[in-house]
Scaffold this motif. Sequence first.
Motif, PDB file in Angstrom:
ATOM      1  N   GLU A  44       0.827  -1.193   0.000  1.00 26.77           N
ATOM      2  CA  GLU A  44       0.000   0.000   0.000  1.00 26.77           C
ATOM      3  C   GLU A  44       0.867   1.251   0.000  1.00 26.77           C
ATOM      4  O   GLU A  44       2.017   1.234   0.449  1.00 26.77           O
ATOM      5  N   ARG A  45       0.299   2.309  -0.514  1.00 26.76           N
ATOM      6  CA  ARG A  45       0.972   3.588  -0.471  1.00 26.76           C
ATOM      7  C   ARG A  45       1.230   4.001   0.969  1.00 26.76           C
ATOM      8  O   ARG A  45       0.369   3.859   1.841  1.00 26.76           O
ATOM      9  N   GLU A  46       2.396   4.540   1.203  1.00 34.20           N
ATOM     10  CA  GLU A  46       2.811   4.902   2.543  1.00 34.20           C
ATOM     11  C   GLU A  46       3.295   6.345   2.573  1.00 34.20           C
ATOM     12  O   GLU A  46       4.081   6.759   1.723  1.00 34.20           O
ATOM     13  N   LEU A  47       2.824   7.075   3.545  1.00 32.25           N
ATOM     14  CA  LEU A  47       3.355   8.412   3.783  1.00 32.25           C
ATOM     15  C   LEU A  47       4.680   8.261   4.516  1.00 32.25           C
ATOM     16  O   LEU A  47       4.724   7.812   5.661  1.00 32.25           O
ATOM     17  N   VAL A  48       5.738   8.647   3.846  1.00 33.50           N
ATOM     18  CA  VAL A  48       7.073   8.480   4.393  1.00 33.50           C
ATOM     19  C   VAL A  48       7.451   9.646   5.294  1.00 33.50           C
ATOM     20  O   VAL A  48       7.980   9.458   6.392  1.00 33.50           O
ATOM     21  N   ALA A  49       7.202  10.839   4.814  1.00 31.75           N
ATOM     22  CA  ALA A  49       7.560  12.040   5.553  1.00 31.75           C
ATOM     23  C   ALA A  49       6.639  13.167   5.150  1.00 31.75           C
ATOM     24  O   ALA A  49       6.272  13.292   3.986  1.00 31.75           O
ATOM     25  N   GLY A  50       6.278  13.984   6.096  1.00 30.47           N
ATOM     26  CA  GLY A  50       5.427  15.120   5.822  1.00 30.47           C
ATOM     27  C   GLY A  50       5.831  16.306   6.663  1.00 30.47           C
ATOM     28  O   GLY A  50       6.416  16.152   7.737  1.00 30.47           O
ATOM     29  N   ILE A  51       5.514  17.468   6.149  1.00 29.12           N
ATOM     30  CA  ILE A  51       5.843  18.689   6.870  1.00 29.12           C
ATOM     31  C   ILE A  51       4.720  19.692   6.693  1.00 29.12           C
ATOM     32  O   ILE A  51       4.146  19.817   5.612  1.00 29.12           O
ATOM     33  N   ILE A  52       4.397  20.370   7.774  1.00 35.54           N
ATOM     34  CA  ILE A  52       3.441  21.476   7.766  1.00 35.54           C
ATOM     35  C   ILE A  52       4.234  22.707   8.161  1.00 35.54           C
ATOM     36  O   ILE A  52       4.473  22.936   9.349  1.00 35.54           O
ATOM     37  N   PRO A  53       4.680  23.486   7.179  1.00 37.49           N
ATOM     38  CA  PRO A  53       5.576  24.609   7.482  1.00 37.49           C
ATOM     39  C   PRO A  53       5.001  25.590   8.490  1.00 37.49           C
ATOM     40  O   PRO A  53       5.745  26.098   9.328  1.00 37.49           O
ATOM     41  N   ARG A  54       3.698  25.860   8.405  1.00 37.93           N
ATOM     42  CA  ARG A  54       3.096  26.810   9.332  1.00 37.93           C
ATOM     43  C   ARG A  54       3.216  26.345  10.773  1.00 37.93           C
ATOM     44  O   ARG A  54       3.303  27.160  11.691  1.00 37.93           O
ATOM     45  N   ALA A  55       3.189  25.065  10.967  1.00 36.52           N
ATOM     46  CA  ALA A  55       3.309  24.502  12.306  1.00 36.52           C
ATOM     47  C   ALA A  55       4.747  24.194  12.678  1.00 36.52           C
ATOM     48  O   ALA A  55       5.010  23.775  13.807  1.00 36.52           O
ATOM     49  N   ARG A  56       5.655  24.381  11.738  1.00 37.94           N
ATOM     50  CA  ARG A  56       7.074  24.094  11.951  1.00 37.94           C
ATOM     51  C   ARG A  56       7.261  22.686  12.491  1.00 37.94           C
ATOM     52  O   ARG A  56       7.998  22.453  13.455  1.00 37.94           O
ATOM     53  N   ASN A  57       6.575  21.778  11.851  1.00 40.83           N
ATOM     54  CA  ASN A  57       6.521  20.415  12.334  1.00 40.83           C
ATOM     55  C   ASN A  57       6.761  19.453  11.182  1.00 40.83           C
ATOM     56  O   ASN A  57       6.404  19.732  10.040  1.00 40.83           O
ATOM     57  N   ALA A  58       7.357  18.350  11.500  1.00 39.61           N
ATOM     58  CA  ALA A  58       7.582  17.297  10.524  1.00 39.61           C
ATOM     59  C   ALA A  58       7.270  15.956  11.157  1.00 39.61           C
ATOM     60  O   ALA A  58       7.408  15.779  12.371  1.00 39.61           O
ATOM     61  N   SER A  63       9.235   3.464   9.971  1.00 37.88           N
ATOM     62  CA  SER A  63      10.207   2.695   9.222  1.00 37.88           C
ATOM     63  C   SER A  63      11.396   3.520   8.740  1.00 37.88           C
ATOM     64  O   SER A  63      12.432   2.955   8.379  1.00 37.88           O
ATOM     65  N   VAL A  64      11.253   4.843   8.722  1.00 34.98           N
ATOM     66  CA  VAL A  64      12.332   5.684   8.202  1.00 34.98           C
ATOM     67  C   VAL A  64      12.871   6.668   9.232  1.00 34.98           C
ATOM     68  O   VAL A  64      13.819   7.403   8.922  1.00 34.98           O
ATOM     69  N   LYS A  65      12.310   6.682  10.410  1.00 36.52           N
ATOM     70  CA  LYS A  65      12.781   7.607  11.434  1.00 36.52           C
ATOM     71  C   LYS A  65      14.264   7.396  11.717  1.00 36.52           C
ATOM     72  O   LYS A  65      14.734   6.275  11.860  1.00 36.52           O
ATOM     73  N   GLY A  66      14.964   8.503  11.794  1.00 36.43           N
ATOM     74  CA  GLY A  66      16.389   8.452  12.034  1.00 36.43           C
ATOM     75  C   GLY A  66      17.221   8.272  10.788  1.00 36.43           C
ATOM     76  O   GLY A  66      18.448   8.390  10.847  1.00 36.43           O
ATOM     77  N   ARG A  67      16.568   7.982   9.662  1.00 33.58           N
ATOM     78  CA  ARG A  67      17.289   7.766   8.421  1.00 33.58           C
ATOM     79  C   ARG A  67      16.935   8.786   7.338  1.00 33.58           C
ATOM     80  O   ARG A  67      17.787   9.147   6.531  1.00 33.58           O
ATOM     81  N   PHE A  68      15.686   9.219   7.319  1.00 26.64           N
ATOM     82  CA  PHE A  68      15.211  10.156   6.296  1.00 26.64           C
ATOM     83  C   PHE A  68      14.954  11.519   6.919  1.00 26.64           C
ATOM     84  O   PHE A  68      14.538  11.617   8.079  1.00 26.64           O
ATOM     85  N   THR A  69      15.165  12.552   6.133  1.00 24.54           N
ATOM     86  CA  THR A  69      14.893  13.908   6.572  1.00 24.54           C
ATOM     87  C   THR A  69      14.200  14.679   5.465  1.00 24.54           C
ATOM     88  O   THR A  69      14.692  14.721   4.332  1.00 24.54           O
ATOM     89  N   ILE A  70      13.073  15.278   5.786  1.00 33.25           N
ATOM     90  CA  ILE A  70      12.375  16.123   4.830  1.00 33.25           C
ATOM     91  C   ILE A  70      12.752  17.571   5.100  1.00 33.25           C
ATOM     92  O   ILE A  70      12.868  17.994   6.249  1.00 33.25           O
ATOM     93  N   SER A  71      12.956  18.321   4.048  1.00 29.33           N
ATOM     94  CA  SER A  71      13.284  19.724   4.181  1.00 29.33           C
ATOM     95  C   SER A  71      12.727  20.481   2.989  1.00 29.33           C
ATOM     96  O   SER A  71      12.260  19.880   2.018  1.00 29.33           O
ATOM     97  N   ARG A  72      12.783  21.768   3.060  1.00 31.40           N
ATOM     98  CA  ARG A  72      12.212  22.586   2.003  1.00 31.40           C
ATOM     99  C   ARG A  72      13.025  23.852   1.784  1.00 31.40           C
ATOM    100  O   ARG A  72      13.731  24.321   2.675  1.00 31.40           O
ATOM    101  N   ASP A  73      12.891  24.388   0.596  1.00 29.48           N
ATOM    102  CA  ASP A  73      13.464  25.670   0.236  1.00 29.48           C
ATOM    103  C   ASP A  73      12.307  26.485  -0.320  1.00 29.48           C
ATOM    104  O   ASP A  73      11.945  26.345  -1.491  1.00 29.48           O
ATOM    105  N   ASN A  74      11.718  27.303   0.516  1.00 34.37           N
ATOM    106  CA  ASN A  74      10.542  28.053   0.102  1.00 34.37           C
ATOM    107  C   ASN A  74      10.831  29.011  -1.053  1.00 34.37           C
ATOM    108  O   ASN A  74       9.997  29.204  -1.930  1.00 34.37           O
ATOM    109  N   ALA A  75      12.002  29.622  -1.044  1.00 34.15           N
ATOM    110  CA  ALA A  75      12.348  30.580  -2.081  1.00 34.15           C
ATOM    111  C   ALA A  75      12.396  29.931  -3.455  1.00 34.15           C
ATOM    112  O   ALA A  75      12.064  30.559  -4.460  1.00 34.15           O
ATOM    113  N   LYS A  76      12.815  28.690  -3.510  1.00 29.07           N
ATOM    114  CA  LYS A  76      12.935  27.982  -4.781  1.00 29.07           C
ATOM    115  C   LYS A  76      11.799  27.002  -5.025  1.00 29.07           C
ATOM    116  O   LYS A  76      11.794  26.307  -6.039  1.00 29.07           O
ATOM    117  N   ASN A  77      10.862  26.918  -4.102  1.00 27.52           N
ATOM    118  CA  ASN A  77       9.733  26.001  -4.217  1.00 27.52           C
ATOM    119  C   ASN A  77      10.192  24.558  -4.406  1.00 27.52           C
ATOM    120  O   ASN A  77       9.725  23.848  -5.300  1.00 27.52           O
TER     121      ASN A  77
END
Length: 118
Positions: A44-58, A63-77
């Motif tokens: 099944e489809r799995e949500l691996v990582a998510g971020i809500i920038p307004r909440a400053r939360n990720a 299964s991926v904690k400690g190994r994967f990191t989600i990040s963003r560059d708002n200026a470059k979308n």
Amino acid sequence: QVQLVESGGGLVQPGGSLRLSCVASGTIFEINAMGWYRQAPGKERELVAGIIPRARNAMYADSVKGRFTISRDNAKNIVYLQMNSLKPEDTAIYYCAVGPASNPLKYWGQGTQVTVSS
């Protein structure tokens, strides 16, 4: 309206690393959440990582904690998924998605294949 293009997938050995990138274009007013999903054959489809920038939360799947990191560059979308210590079970098509906070998110990219194999 909204276009998401993922890149950075490929073949990597177990224990290796990849960084996925997702470039968003088009007009969108409420990108309140963004995330990376994956789907492996027969799974099944799995949500691996998510971020809500307004909440400053990720969040991360257990299964991926400690190994994967989600990040963003708002200026470059751009949203990234840094994947370290990759395992064969990480093999899947990875999809970038954005939209109002929900699961699943509304707008999706075409996906990029990640294969972890020796």
